[in-house]
Design a protein around this motif. Sequence first.
Motif, PDB file in Angstrom:
ATOM      1  N   UNK A   9       0.919  -1.296  -0.109  1.00 40.17           N
ATOM      2  CA  UNK A   9      -0.065   0.055  -0.009  1.00 40.17           C
ATOM      3  C   UNK A   9       0.782   1.205  -0.146  1.00 40.17           C
ATOM      4  N   UNK A  10       1.789   1.399   0.915  1.00 34.82           N
ATOM      5  CA  UNK A  10       2.693   2.443   0.785  1.00 34.82           C
ATOM      6  C   UNK A  10       3.468   2.532  -0.406  1.00 34.82           C
ATOM      7  N   UNK A  11       3.887   1.662  -1.209  1.00 35.92           N
ATOM      8  CA  UNK A  11       4.701   1.716  -2.315  1.00 35.92           C
ATOM      9  C   UNK A  11       3.811   2.080  -3.487  1.00 35.92           C
ATOM     10  N   UNK A  12       2.426   1.929  -3.216  1.00 36.91           N
ATOM     11  CA  UNK A  12       1.667   2.327  -4.386  1.00 36.91           C
ATOM     12  C   UNK A  12       1.092   3.705  -4.140  1.00 36.91           C
ATOM     13  N   UNK A  13       1.215   4.106  -2.818  1.00 39.66           N
ATOM     14  CA  UNK A  13       0.997   5.532  -2.448  1.00 39.66           C
ATOM     15  C   UNK A  13       2.090   6.324  -3.114  1.00 39.66           C
ATOM     16  N   UNK A  14       3.168   5.861  -2.897  1.00 38.85           N
ATOM     17  CA  UNK A  14       4.411   6.552  -3.326  1.00 38.85           C
ATOM     18  C   UNK A  14       4.289   6.815  -4.856  1.00 38.85           C
ATOM     19  N   UNK A  15       4.153   5.541  -5.297  1.00 47.26           N
ATOM     20  CA  UNK A  15       4.125   5.534  -6.783  1.00 47.26           C
ATOM     21  C   UNK A  15       3.146   6.756  -7.500  1.00 47.26           C
TER      22      UNK A  15
END
Length: 195
Positions: A9-15
């Motif tokens: 989830x964090x990686x998707x939000x950063x992207x």
Amino acid sequence: MAMDRNTKTVMRLVAVGVTMGALAWASVPLYDWFCRVTGYGGETNVADLGSDEILDRTIKIRFDASNERGFPWEFKPVQRQMELRIGETGLAFYEAYNPTDRPIAGSATYNVTPFEAGGFFTKIDCFCFTQQVLQPGERVQMPVTFFVDPEIVDDRDAKYTKTITLGYTFYEIDLPEDETQAALDKGEAPDNNVN
């Protein structure tokens, strides 16, 4: 080893955040390119010379100016409007002032309203064709030479146009290398971070 749900989830939000930031940074140049390619937004024509034909009918040209949010220059038209005969070459000036203590480079996007008149508004020369660099405290007047193509009177939609508004928006760009080096030689720290 599989990633847990929180990490994904964090990686998707950063992207998503990086993508949105890149789109926001590139929005003005992309919009300018889009308008040039499609004619949207009252995109103008460019000519080397003025019109061969000048009509008795007149048209008002209004001038507008704005800055991209956070761009520090003061930017305005020298005159708010003029009236010309259709086909007659006009010359207008915009004034820009850099009130900061650093050199700043800018580029201008433009549009014409009403949109249907954009294809008949023809620029011969314009400050918007090149980047502008203003030194600290520098004030300049920048010309735009133009005419309204006489074919406007034969166009189904544009022939009823009585007033055309030419608008420019300045946004900050990176300083050219020679300007950056000159600032460094003076012991200044140029800010090449375009917002």
